[in-house]
Design an enzyme around this catalytic site. Sequence first.
Site, PDB file in Angstrom:
ATOM      1  N   LYS A   1       0.864  -1.192   0.000  1.00 46.99           N
ATOM      2  CA  LYS A   1       0.000   0.000   0.000  1.00 46.99           C
ATOM      3  C   LYS A   1       0.885   1.222   0.000  1.00 46.99           C
ATOM      4  O   LYS A   1       1.847   1.304   0.778  1.00 46.99           O
ATOM      5  CB  LYS A   1      -0.873  -0.015   1.278  1.00 46.99           C
ATOM      6  CG  LYS A   1      -1.809   1.173   1.389  1.00 46.99           C
ATOM      7  CD  LYS A   1      -3.116   0.923   0.697  1.00 46.99           C
ATOM      8  CE  LYS A   1      -3.925   2.189   0.460  1.00 46.99           C
ATOM      9  NZ  LYS A   1      -3.568   2.892  -0.813  1.00 46.99           N
TER      10      LYS A   1
ATOM     11  N   LYS B   1       5.356   1.765  -3.189  1.00 44.75           N
ATOM     12  CA  LYS B   1       5.289   3.127  -3.731  1.00 44.75           C
ATOM     13  C   LYS B   1       5.535   3.057  -5.226  1.00 44.75           C
ATOM     14  O   LYS B   1       6.200   2.136  -5.706  1.00 44.75           O
ATOM     15  CB  LYS B   1       6.376   3.995  -3.086  1.00 44.75           C
ATOM     16  CG  LYS B   1       6.109   5.476  -3.202  1.00 44.75           C
ATOM     17  CD  LYS B   1       5.216   5.973  -2.085  1.00 44.75           C
ATOM     18  CE  LYS B   1       4.754   7.384  -2.281  1.00 44.75           C
ATOM     19  NZ  LYS B   1       4.072   7.886  -1.074  1.00 44.75           N
TER      20      LYS B   1
ATOM     21  N   GLY C   1      -2.744   8.323  -4.123  1.00 47.88           N
ATOM     22  CA  GLY C   1      -2.108   9.538  -4.628  1.00 47.88           C
ATOM     23  C   GLY C   1      -0.836   9.902  -3.878  1.00 47.88           C
ATOM     24  O   GLY C   1      -0.507   9.331  -2.843  1.00 47.88           O
ATOM     25  N   ASP C   2      -0.120  10.825  -4.439  1.00 49.83           N
ATOM     26  CA  ASP C   2       1.042  11.459  -3.807  1.00 49.83           C
ATOM     27  C   ASP C   2       1.262  12.737  -4.628  1.00 49.83           C
ATOM     28  O   ASP C   2       0.319  13.217  -5.282  1.00 49.83           O
ATOM     29  CB  ASP C   2       2.262  10.514  -3.831  1.00 49.83           C
ATOM     30  CG  ASP C   2       3.394  10.966  -2.898  1.00 49.83           C
ATOM     31  OD1 ASP C   2       3.325  10.651  -1.706  1.00 49.83           O
ATOM     32  OD2 ASP C   2       4.328  11.650  -3.349  1.00 49.83           O
TER      33      ASP C   2
ATOM     34  N   ASN D   1      -2.160  19.199  -1.624  1.00 47.88           N
ATOM     35  CA  ASN D   1      -3.174  18.521  -0.816  1.00 47.88           C
ATOM     36  C   ASN D   1      -2.831  18.540   0.676  1.00 47.88           C
ATOM     37  O   ASN D   1      -3.671  18.921   1.506  1.00 47.88           O
ATOM     38  CB  ASN D   1      -3.319  17.068  -1.325  1.00 47.88           C
ATOM     39  CG  ASN D   1      -4.219  16.251  -0.442  1.00 47.88           C
ATOM     40  OD1 ASN D   1      -3.749  15.566   0.464  1.00 47.88           O
ATOM     41  ND2 ASN D   1      -5.522  16.342  -0.657  1.00 47.88           N
TER      42      ASN D   1
ATOM     43  N   SER E   1      -6.889   5.864   3.825  1.00 44.99           N
ATOM     44  CA  SER E   1      -6.970   4.996   2.647  1.00 44.99           C
ATOM     45  C   SER E   1      -7.406   3.596   3.079  1.00 44.99           C
ATOM     46  O   SER E   1      -8.184   2.923   2.387  1.00 44.99           O
ATOM     47  CB  SER E   1      -5.603   4.881   1.974  1.00 44.99           C
ATOM     48  OG  SER E   1      -5.353   5.973   1.132  1.00 44.99           O
TER      49      SER E   1
HETATM   50  P1  NDP Z   1       0.643  17.853  -4.183  1.00 42.82           P
HETATM   51  O1  NDP Z   1       1.092  17.505  -5.527  1.00 42.82           O
HETATM   52  O2  NDP Z   1      -0.801  18.036  -3.898  1.00 42.82           O
HETATM   53  O3  NDP Z   1       1.385  19.156  -3.664  1.00 42.82           O
HETATM   54  C1  NDP Z   1       2.769  19.239  -3.606  1.00 42.82           C
HETATM   55  C2  NDP Z   1       3.142  20.637  -3.204  1.00 42.82           C
HETATM   56  O4  NDP Z   1       4.537  20.674  -2.906  1.00 42.82           O
HETATM   57  C3  NDP Z   1       2.910  21.649  -4.309  1.00 42.82           C
HETATM   58  O5  NDP Z   1       2.630  22.889  -3.766  1.00 42.82           O
HETATM   59  C4  NDP Z   1       4.253  21.638  -5.027  1.00 42.82           C
HETATM   60  O6  NDP Z   1       4.528  22.804  -5.737  1.00 42.82           O
HETATM   61  C5  NDP Z   1       5.195  21.507  -3.856  1.00 42.82           C
HETATM   62  N1  NDP Z   1       6.433  20.874  -4.298  1.00 42.82           N
HETATM   63  C6  NDP Z   1       6.582  19.660  -4.867  1.00 42.82           C
HETATM   64  N2  NDP Z   1       7.859  19.453  -5.179  1.00 42.82           N
HETATM   65  C7  NDP Z   1       8.514  20.541  -4.820  1.00 42.82           C
HETATM   66  C8  NDP Z   1       9.861  20.927  -4.884  1.00 42.82           C
HETATM   67  N3  NDP Z   1      10.790  20.120  -5.408  1.00 42.82           N
HETATM   68  N4  NDP Z   1      10.196  22.134  -4.397  1.00 42.82           N
HETATM   69  C9  NDP Z   1       9.261  22.942  -3.875  1.00 42.82           C
HETATM   70  N5  NDP Z   1       7.960  22.641  -3.784  1.00 42.82           N
HETATM   71  C10 NDP Z   1       7.608  21.458  -4.256  1.00 42.82           C
HETATM   72  O7  NDP Z   1       1.246  16.701  -3.239  1.00 42.82           O
HETATM   73  P2  NDP Z   1       0.813  16.287  -1.755  1.00 42.82           P
HETATM   74  O8  NDP Z   1       0.371  17.472  -0.992  1.00 42.82           O
HETATM   75  O9  NDP Z   1      -0.066  15.117  -1.864  1.00 42.82           O
HETATM   76  O10 NDP Z   1       2.212  15.767  -1.188  1.00 42.82           O
HETATM   77  C11 NDP Z   1       3.104  16.608  -0.483  1.00 42.82           C
HETATM   78  C12 NDP Z   1       4.035  15.768   0.361  1.00 42.82           C
HETATM   79  O11 NDP Z   1       3.280  15.001   1.294  1.00 42.82           O
HETATM   80  C13 NDP Z   1       4.889  14.752  -0.404  1.00 42.82           C
HETATM   81  O12 NDP Z   1       6.132  14.618   0.243  1.00 42.82           O
HETATM   82  C14 NDP Z   1       4.095  13.462  -0.246  1.00 42.82           C
HETATM   83  O13 NDP Z   1       4.926  12.324  -0.369  1.00 42.82           O
HETATM   84  C15 NDP Z   1       3.596  13.621   1.172  1.00 42.82           C
HETATM   85  N6  NDP Z   1       2.430  12.834   1.542  1.00 42.82           N
HETATM   86  C16 NDP Z   1       1.264  12.906   0.833  1.00 42.82           C
HETATM   87  C17 NDP Z   1       0.176  12.176   1.238  1.00 42.82           C
HETATM   88  C18 NDP Z   1      -1.136  12.280   0.551  1.00 42.82           C
HETATM   89  O14 NDP Z   1      -2.092  11.680   1.037  1.00 42.82           O
HETATM   90  N7  NDP Z   1      -1.279  13.021  -0.530  1.00 42.82           N
HETATM   91  C19 NDP Z   1       0.247  11.254   2.378  1.00 42.82           C
HETATM   92  C20 NDP Z   1       1.490  11.316   3.104  1.00 42.82           C
HETATM   93  C21 NDP Z   1       2.533  12.067   2.673  1.00 42.82           C
HETATM   94  P3  NDP Z   1       4.359  22.818  -7.342  1.00 42.82           P
HETATM   95  O15 NDP Z   1       2.890  22.744  -7.576  1.00 42.82           O
HETATM   96  O16 NDP Z   1       4.978  24.081  -7.774  1.00 42.82           O
HETATM   97  O17 NDP Z   1       5.087  21.609  -7.849  1.00 42.82           O
HETATM   98  O1  2IT Z   2       3.029   8.895   1.489  1.00 38.74           O
HETATM   99  C1  2IT Z   2       1.887   8.434   1.698  1.00 38.74           C
HETATM  100  O2  2IT Z   2       1.600   7.880   2.765  1.00 38.74           O
HETATM  101  C2  2IT Z   2       0.871   8.602   0.657  1.00 38.74           C
HETATM  102  N1  2IT Z   2       1.154   9.212  -0.375  1.00 38.74           N
HETATM  103  C3  2IT Z   2      -0.495   8.038   0.842  1.00 38.74           C
HETATM  104  C4  2IT Z   2      -0.511   6.563   0.543  1.00 38.74           C
HETATM  105  C5  2IT Z   2      -1.857   5.902   0.538  1.00 38.74           C
HETATM  106  O3  2IT Z   2      -1.878   4.715   0.187  1.00 38.74           O
HETATM  107  O4  2IT Z   2      -2.870   6.507   0.884  1.00 38.74           O
END
Ligand code: NDP
Ligand code: 2IT
Length: 460
Positions: A105, A141, A180-181, A255, A392
Amino acid sequence: MVGGKPSRGARAKEKQVQYIQAVLSDLKQKHPHEPEFHQAAEEILLSLAPVVAQHPEYEAAALLERFVEPERVVMFRVPWVDDAGKVRVNRGYRVQFNSAIGPYKGGLRFHPSVNLSVIKFLGLEQILKNSLTGLPIGGGKGGADFDPKGKSDGEIMRFCQSFMTGLFRHIGQDTDVPAGDIGVGGREIGYLFGQYKRLQNEHTGVLTGRGLSYGGSLVRTEATGYGLIYMVEEAMRRRGEGLAGKTVVISGAGNVAIYACEKAQALGAKVVAMYDSDGYIYDKSGIRLEVVKQIKEAERGRIKAYAERVAGAEYHEGCGGVWAIPCDVALPCATQNEIGEAAAKLLVQNGVKYVGEGANMPTTLAGIDVFRGAGVVFLPAKAANAGGVATSTLEMAQSSMRLYWSFEEVDAHLKKIMAEIYQRIDDAAARYGKRGDYVAGANIAGFEKVAAAMIAQGIV
Ligand code: NDP
Ligand code: 2IT
């Protein structure tokens, strides 16, 4: 030490540190071009020394060697046609890292920086994160080096369809359940799911983060950000504090960042900064989240537009400056290695008391050392952002039961899970004489369950 001689416990620990070092150096030698993977493995394995010292059977069973070796790596070509009729090719990945405690997952990331090292670091972290939730999920992943920025809806759909055509034979609701990520949100999950269903002739919970009209769960959109804040609030509550009245800096505007901001504000915090990869906004009077949502969610625009729409707000090109803004609580919610040693020092100088990692591995090893040395309450990603994958898994449960829970029910589960994770990492740190060291606590608590399951299942 007794009479100058190391005690039996100290000798055992020394031997196990050597075992860990040998596993790490072998890994670096075998995979020299995977720096992110090395970083995650080092952070995890070094903190496991006291656990491994108590379990000599781990070395005999080559447990750590097996733990850092993915069960399966799938890499595939993703060809698609852009709006101009040009054929494009990307590379897709799925690392099925560990299925000891449940089906693989973990999320899918679409970003140009994606490579095997990045997916392996995320997969390794995911194993322990998923274990910490207490739910029956293994770690995996995936993603692609595809840049969704500037692509039309049609291009995104065609890319997702091609990606799923490469992936579908390797996943399944009881095998591997992606989500998603970065770069993969509700729109992408919809296109991926549509193609899976078409290829497999099956409407199952094979992906999470699905839309509410086709099997998704309430709260999944908000879950990672809300969960992060539930954990920060819990850590504060245990110290007689709360988020109300605190100044918060958040990186990212996606997100995780948006829903962390929403919940922090609901609890009375003042969030003053956010960023995307171009630059950051600083709004002394408190971010107006409805404007951020309009720009980032509705328009898929750049955060710069915020300063054009909100009087008194500033926009600065480049991201690094955000950590110079004085705050009580820092929440890195964008990507890996956002906070290095210098940024950590700046935050400490300016009085930061709590750091909660919404992103995966946003703090470098040197940055973590700075926070540890300064007594900052540091909540590491695999614990602090586990609310996403936990919800999830609640989505998977609802899919299996063929029913839906209300927002309040799912939110109550999420809140309870985050408090339980906090308890697990706090207990594990204390059990090994590292009270308050949640990096060690999270690695140890997460690993104990995975190790027990791996040992029980034999040499596989
Ligand atoms: P999104 O794509 O929704 O948002 C990512 C954000 O981070 C955007 O604002 C993006 O800017 C910015 N960003 C990405 N890469 C860079 C970079 N290299 N430098 C500066 N800013 C950057 O992703 P999420 O919010 O889903 O994910 C954010 C983080 O949280 C990641 O590390 C992800 O692995 C982690 N995460 C996400 C989960 C989820 O449920 N979605 C769960 C657990 C962890 P721009 O639009 O300009 O690229
Ligand atoms: O980094 C993370 O935990 C995620 N992007 C969410 C993974 C998931 O299966 O909901």
